[in-house]
Design an enzyme around this catalytic site. Structure first.
Site, PDB file in Angstrom:
ATOM      1  N   CYS A 170      -2.322   8.557   3.363  1.00 53.59           N
ATOM      2  CA  CYS A 170      -1.956   8.089   1.912  1.00 53.59           C
ATOM      3  C   CYS A 170      -3.261   8.386   0.993  1.00 53.59           C
ATOM      4  CB  CYS A 170      -1.538   6.802   2.202  1.00 53.59           C
ATOM      5  SG  CYS A 170      -2.774   5.760   2.891  1.00 53.59           S
ATOM      6  N   GLU A 227       0.762  -1.026  -0.004  1.00 49.99           N
ATOM      7  CA  GLU A 227       0.009  -0.123   0.001  1.00 49.99           C
ATOM      8  C   GLU A 227       1.000   1.290  -0.075  1.00 49.99           C
ATOM      9  OE1 GLU A 227      -3.506   0.101   0.195  1.00 49.99           O
ATOM     10  OE2 GLU A 227      -3.555  -1.893   0.079  1.00 49.99           O
TER      11      GLU A 227
END
Ligand code: NAP
Length: 516
Positions: free
Chosen positions: A288, A254
């Site tokens: 993120c 990720e």
């Protein structure tokens, strides 16, 4: 609410997966709001990784024999404990990261609800399933999900509770043992949740937390575990994926993003502007999936920009543990420097600061204002590069098609947000964006919809977290096929020649059944 006492960190420090911590060198962990030391944490070495791997391998064999129901029950007890201790846990994660209370609570709610979802649904997803066999009755075919073995989880500092334990939970639920390597700046947040898992009944060697540097502990895990789950920068993700690839072990990453938002002329501008403050400045933009680019249809650009600036001005930026502070600190001085370099570069090349634009040392060593820019052009660093801070650029666009094209013009593809007047318009735009998650009329709610997988396309990642995909990635899928009554290789009383002659008409006949 207070800074957690020294006794809390002393207690958590005893949970590190290091046999002789007093013989190791240690790192000072600071309260980010003030820069004052909270505690020291021992730094793991090569020897500690080897010992942790040996313990994990031994524990996993027994762990895999336990029932899915008993594992799911641990997860449910853990969820209850997180809800019960949410204030103490929020204090710890705030102290270590400098995030504001709402972001800390949100992180914990996410951990708790993800645990609930996997506890309720994990056993159904993991249990053996009968599938269509080559021949009805004569053959039994099943799909099984075997644990990989030992899983490594390497996590960053921005959501140190969610991004370590949230990814470890489905891994041990699937029968693996897990070794977590937290970011060097935030080990106690991970240890605090590990403590609750032990209290809920998880054996110590099934889940270990090993603090240490990425270069040593992280690398060694990548070279030895049977599956690696990594959250962090794209650059590190590529290095680790390569290490795993050499051994043909699975890797899930990720990674970074440069996430776009689209605001159409039909959108509710007030709601979109309020949504943008949350989407851009939650966790001080160190998320993120936070938004760093906003494409607004020309006819509503000025209205949106004014409203967004007004909503941002109303935000409270401050240090502290109170719930009415909207935005806290960045994690470190080096993070402030990166953000400041991006803004200074853009401004020196002609970008306009609509709000913010400077560090706030008067509030604490790592504070930076929520910052809104316009007039950003391709030659500026932040046009395409991830800032990972509270900085967003606004761009007017003529048409929705132009907005979609520009939203997709990136090497990333982690998250996107769409604000449109109707459900249908939102869905149509959303389905044309090439990103792992798209949120319509919200910034990053997909993160909390635990059945919907999320992750990155292109350089934003490989693999998915959440949902069945976020669990099954920690397993090897096995087809277990058993012949019954007669062997398709032939029987003494049923010659193989006859069987072969019968096969074509039999298979032709079976076509009357669906799926044949
Ligand atoms: P990073 O430098 O890649 O560090 C993340 C983790 O990897 C830390 O635990 C770090 O350890 C470890 N590490 C660093 N180099 C390593 C190496 N060579 N081998 C093994 N492990 C290594 O990331 P960051 O800059 O701190 O974190 C911010 C980035 O993470 C941003 O790009 C952000 O977008 C991304 N992120 C992505 C997601 C997502 O879900 N997609 C979520 C959060 C953050 P030490 O620091 O302890 O050495």
């Amino acid at each position: 609410m207070p800074v957690p006492p020294a006794s809390t960190f002393a207690r958590l420090g005893q949970l590190v997966a290091i046999d002789k911590p007093s013989e190791r060198s240690s790192r000072s962990i600071v309260e980010v709001f003030t820069g004052k030391e909270l505690a020291q944490v021992p730094i793991g070495t090569e020897e500690d990784v080897e010992a942790a791997l040996a313990r994990a391998r031994a524990a996993q064999k027994e762990w895999a024999k336990t029932s899915l129901q008993s594992r799911a029950a641990i997860l449910r007890r853990f969820q209850t404990l997180v809800f019960q201790r949410i204030d103490e846990l929020a204090d710890i994660v705030q102290a270590e990261t400098g995030k504001a209370r709402p972001s800390a609570v949100e992180e914990l709610l996410f951990v708790a609800t993800a645990a609930g979802w996997y506890s309720a649904n994990g056993p159904k997803i993991l249990k053996d399933k009968r599938v269509q066999p080559a021949f009805p009755i004569l053959v039994d075919a099943r799909v099984r999900h075997l644990p990989k073995g030992v899983v490594g989880v390497i996590s960053p500092w921005n959501y140190p509770m969610a991004l370590s334990v949230q990814d470890a939970n489905p891994a041990w639920l699937a029968g693996n043992a897990v070794i977590m390597k937290p970011d060097s700046q935030t080990p106690f947040s991970t240890l605090a949740l590990a403590e609750l898992l032990y209290e809920a009944g998880l054996p110590r060697d099934v889940l270990q937390t090993l603090p240490g540097s990425g270069q040593v502990v992280g690398n060694l895990l990548a070279e030895n575990v049977d599956y690696l789950m990594f959250t962090g920068s794209t650059a590190t993700g590529k290095t680790l994926a390569e290490l795993c690839g050499r051994r043909l072990v699975g890797f899930s990453g990720e990674l970074g993003g440069k996430n776009p938002m689209i605001v159409t002329a039909t959108a509710n501008i007030r709601r979109a502007a309020l949504g943008a403050t949350r989407a851009c400045f939650s966790n001080s933009g160190q998320l993120c999936i936070s938004i760093e680019r906003i494409y607004v249809q020309q006819q509503v650009f000025e209205q949106f920009a004014n409203e967004f600036v007004a909503q941002t001005r109303a935000m409270r930026l401050a240090p502290g543990y109170e719930a009415d502070i909207d935005m806290g600190s960045l994690i470190s001085e080096s993070q402030v420097k990166t953000v400041d370099n991006h803004v200074t570069d853009a401004v020196s090349k002609g970008a306009k600061v609509l709000f913010g634009g400077k560090a706030r040392p008067d509030l604490g060593p790592c504070f930076y204002e929520p910052t809104i820019l316009s007039g950003v052009t391709e030659d500026m660093t932040l046009y395409k590069e991830e800032t990972f801070g509270p900085v967003v650029s606004l761009y007017p666009v003529k048409t929705v098609d132009e907005a979609i094209e520009r939203a997709n013009d990136t090497r990333y593809g982690l998250n996107a947000s769409v604000w449109a007047g109707t459900w249908r318009e939102g869905q149509e735009i959303g389905s044309q964006i090439y990103a792992g998650s798209v949120n319509v009329n919200e910034g990053f709610a997909a993160w909390a919809s635990h059945e919907a997988p999320c992750g990155g396309t292109r350089e934003s990642g490989a693999g998915r977290r959440n949902g069945a995909e976020g669990l099954l990635k920690y397993t090897e899928t096995q087809g277990l096929v058993t012949e019954r009554f007669i062997s398709l290789s032939g029987e003494r009383w049923f010659p193989v020649k006859l069987l072969r002659a019968l096969l074509p008409p039999l298979l032709k006949f079976l076509r009357i059944f669906p799926g044949r």
